[in-house]
Design an enzyme around this catalytic site. Structure first.
Site, PDB file in Angstrom:
ATOM      1  N   LYS A   1      62.435 -65.268  53.092  1.00 19.91           N
ATOM      2  CA  LYS A   1      62.092 -64.133  53.934  1.00 19.91           C
ATOM      3  C   LYS A   1      62.028 -64.495  55.424  1.00 19.91           C
ATOM      4  O   LYS A   1      63.052 -64.650  56.071  1.00 19.91           O
ATOM      5  CB  LYS A   1      60.790 -63.502  53.434  1.00 19.91           C
TER       6      LYS A   1
ATOM      7  N   ASP B   1      54.529 -70.991  46.042  1.00 17.77           N
ATOM      8  CA  ASP B   1      55.627 -70.089  46.372  1.00 17.77           C
ATOM      9  C   ASP B   1      55.216 -69.319  47.627  1.00 17.77           C
ATOM     10  O   ASP B   1      54.483 -68.340  47.551  1.00 17.77           O
ATOM     11  CB  ASP B   1      55.900 -69.144  45.209  1.00 17.77           C
TER      12      ASP B   1
ATOM     13  N   TYR C   1      55.266 -63.001  40.915  1.00 15.18           N
ATOM     14  CA  TYR C   1      56.723 -62.839  40.913  1.00 15.18           C
ATOM     15  C   TYR C   1      57.312 -63.901  41.804  1.00 15.18           C
ATOM     16  O   TYR C   1      56.842 -64.106  42.937  1.00 15.18           O
ATOM     17  CB  TYR C   1      57.132 -61.452  41.403  1.00 15.18           C
TER      18      TYR C   1
HETATM   19  P1  KE4 Z   1      64.439 -63.265  46.780  1.00 16.56           P
HETATM   20  O1  KE4 Z   1      65.294 -63.913  45.718  1.00 16.56           O
HETATM   21  O2  KE4 Z   1      64.294 -61.763  46.563  1.00 16.56           O
HETATM   22  O3  KE4 Z   1      64.855 -63.641  48.197  1.00 16.56           O
HETATM   23  O4  KE4 Z   1      62.964 -63.889  46.649  1.00 16.56           O
HETATM   24  C1  KE4 Z   1      62.286 -63.809  45.414  1.00 16.56           C
HETATM   25  C2  KE4 Z   1      60.797 -63.940  45.665  1.00 16.56           C
HETATM   26  C3  KE4 Z   1      60.193 -65.156  45.413  1.00 16.56           C
HETATM   27  N1  KE4 Z   1      58.873 -65.331  45.638  1.00 16.56           N
HETATM   28  C4  KE4 Z   1      58.107 -64.319  46.121  1.00 16.56           C
HETATM   29  C5  KE4 Z   1      56.644 -64.559  46.348  1.00 16.56           C
HETATM   30  C6  KE4 Z   1      58.679 -63.056  46.408  1.00 16.56           C
HETATM   31  O5  KE4 Z   1      57.901 -62.054  46.883  1.00 16.56           O
HETATM   32  C7  KE4 Z   1      60.050 -62.858  46.173  1.00 16.56           C
HETATM   33  C8  KE4 Z   1      60.731 -61.524  46.405  1.00 16.56           C
HETATM   34  N2  KE4 Z   1      59.869 -60.440  46.794  1.00 16.56           N
HETATM   35  C9  KE4 Z   1      60.332 -59.115  46.465  1.00 16.56           C
HETATM   36  C10 KE4 Z   1      59.289 -58.094  46.932  1.00 16.56           C
HETATM   37  N3  KE4 Z   1      58.010 -58.335  46.435  1.00 16.56           N
HETATM   38  C11 KE4 Z   1      61.656 -58.834  47.080  1.00 16.56           C
HETATM   39  C12 KE4 Z   1      62.050 -57.377  47.084  1.00 16.56           C
HETATM   40  C13 KE4 Z   1      63.000 -57.041  45.982  1.00 16.56           C
HETATM   41  O6  KE4 Z   1      62.917 -57.663  44.889  1.00 16.56           O
HETATM   42  O7  KE4 Z   1      63.823 -56.136  46.212  1.00 16.56           O
END
Ligand code: KE4
Length: 449
Positions: free
Chosen positions: A285, A257, A162
């Site tokens: 993050k 990523d 993801y």
């Molecule tokens: P954001 O757009 O949510 O800041 O980041 C996306 C993203 C990109 N790459 C990785 C490896 C990630 O884990 C994420 C977002 N992680 C999720 C939880 N696994 C965020 C939590 C959510 O979607 O509410």
């Protein structure tokens, strides 16, 4: 809070299942917000029950709207590696806020932050970095850049990986999409994902085949160097190195990523830990310390294609805003000065090994995967090296474990396909309470097996 009121984070954890106020808030929310949540996984749909509403967070603890203290292993999905509301981070953000929240103009903090990132992140050394406001923006921009730089259109991702919710990436996505059983997503045109190919994580030869079958057509592969969105799945020895070789051989860009792993599994990120330098790296993050912040960057010759230098467009109203920069500088500065990674590694090992030992004692099949201070207990026997392995977990057992842990004051991610996160604030007392709760919860899971 009057002086004699005990601080919530000093109180013993209680039953974190949604109480009347959380339930009332969730009912109201569902009439206003899709599913009552601003991000799908928060709805607790894969574990059942209503989510507790969080009023405050401090160190390793949360306070719910029903007045219950919880031990937190979500950590805002990764950012809270120093614990919530670290005084130095709060002070930095508060100080910055006095001078305005966002300028939409050049500011000195952006230069200081870029200098720090380009000094401590191996992939950024000698390169360029661009700040954005989320991990999604970082990965979406890096992939657009890869296509612009190479002139190629195909991209490759791991099944169960993801990388945020950009259209081209929502195929066989992990995290929320995997949890909700959505193989891709509604609203994503076939044409948009036509050039997105998926391969199993930890299978470099599958990637080699994709490259051979699509000669000169693959712009990039984007990979979580330690998968976190199928649950925590470490790279097999040599996997990342093999991807690096294949990308170099085929003129394909290696994009790591590190939105989740950056500064989580090592200072600088997983690529610092495993010694593999990508062409581009995506961050999020922790780099924002809990404020909206992401970044992407890497090789100067590639990044020079980004506007205003080159033809690949990317922009953002709040990119590099002073508060996110202040939080990021304070967070990364503390991590660099205090170097807590050995402590985090030891605490995380004690916790994961302790839970796995208790699962074995209760006869509950569990695989504990861990890298640094991120980990997942998969409710299955055997080993978990990719998304298919992860999907073999007993989701009913996970759901029961999740609920029993919450009832004992331990707040875990409401999905088997997520990683758990430890912070520097998770001390021995917190770990001991968690192990005791796990022992009781696993006994109940075993009885219902
Ligand atoms: P954001 O757009 O949510 O800041 O980041 C996306 C993203 C990109 N790459 C990785 C490896 C990630 O884990 C994420 C977002 N992680 C999720 C939880 N696994 C965020 C939590 C959510 O979607 O509410």
């Amino acid at each position: 809070m009057t002086p004699e009121t005990p601080k919530f984070w000093t109180l013993p954890p209680g039953d974190g299942r949604a109480g009347p106020r959380s339930r009332a808030l969730f009912t109201a929310a569902q009439s206003l917000i899709p599913g009552g949540v601003n991000s799908p996984v928060r709805a607790f749909r894969s574990v059942g029950g209503d989510p507790p509403y969080i009023r405050a967070a401090h160190g390793a603890h949360l306070l719910t709207e029903d007045g219950v203290t919880l031990i937190d292993y979500v950590g805002s999905w990764g950012p809270a590696i120093l614990g919530h509301a670290h005084p130095a981070v709060i002070e930095a953000v508060t100080r910055a806020a006095q001078d305005g929240l966002s300028f939409g103009a050049c500011a000195a903090g952006e230069v200081e932050f870029a200098e720090l990132l380009c000094r401590v992140v191996p992939a950024l050394r000698g390169g360029l970095v661009r700040l954005v406001s989320s991990g999604t923006e970082a990965t979406m921009s890096a992939l657009r850049l890869a296509r612009g730089f190479t002139g190629r259109t195909k991209i490759v991702k791991a099944d169960g990986g993801y990388h945020g919710h950009a259209d081209m990436l929502l195929v066989a996505a992990g995290s929320g999409a995997a949890t909700l059983g959505i193989p891709g997503s509604g609203g994503v045109p076939e044409a948009t994902v036509h050039d997105t190919l998926t391969v199993p994580f930890n299978d470099a030869e599958a990637f080699a085949r994709v490259l051979a079958e699509n000669p000169g057509q693959v712009a990039a592969i984007i990979i979580e160097p330690v998968a976190g969105n199928m649950g925590c799945v470490p790279p097999q020895p040599g996997y990342l190195q093999r991807l690096r070789e294949l990308c170099s051989e085929h003129g394909t860009l290696l994009i790591l990523d590190e939105v989740m792993t950056g500064f989580r599994v090592a200072f600088g990120g997983a690529h610092a830990r495993y010694g593999v330098t990508p062409d581009l790296v995506c961050l999020g993050k922790i780099v924002g310390g809990g404020m909206p912040c992401g970044a992407y960057g890497g090789r100067r010759d590639i990044m020079q294609q980004i506007a205003p230098l080159g033809p690949v467009y990317q922009a953002g109203t709040l990119s590099g805003n002073p508060l996110a920069v202040a939080a990021g500088l304070a967070t990364l500065g503390l991590l660099e000065r205090e170097d807590p990674y050995a402590q985090l590694e030891a605490a995380s090992a004690a916790l994961v090994d302790g839970i796995a030992a208790r699962a074995a004692r209760h006869g509950v099949p569990m695989v504990g995967n861990r890298v640094g201070a991120m980990f997942t207990g998969f409710f299955r026997a055997g080993e978990v090296h990719n998304y298919d392995d992860a999907k073999g977990s007993d989701l009913a057992a996970f759901g029961r474990f999740h609920g029993e842990m919450l009832a004992r004051g331990v707040y875990l991610a409401p999905s088997q396909f997520e990683a758990a996160f430890l912070s520097t604030a998770h001390d021995a007392g917190v770990i001991e309470h968690t192990l005791q709760a796990a022992d009781e919860a696993l006994a109940i899971v075993a009885r219902h097996a």
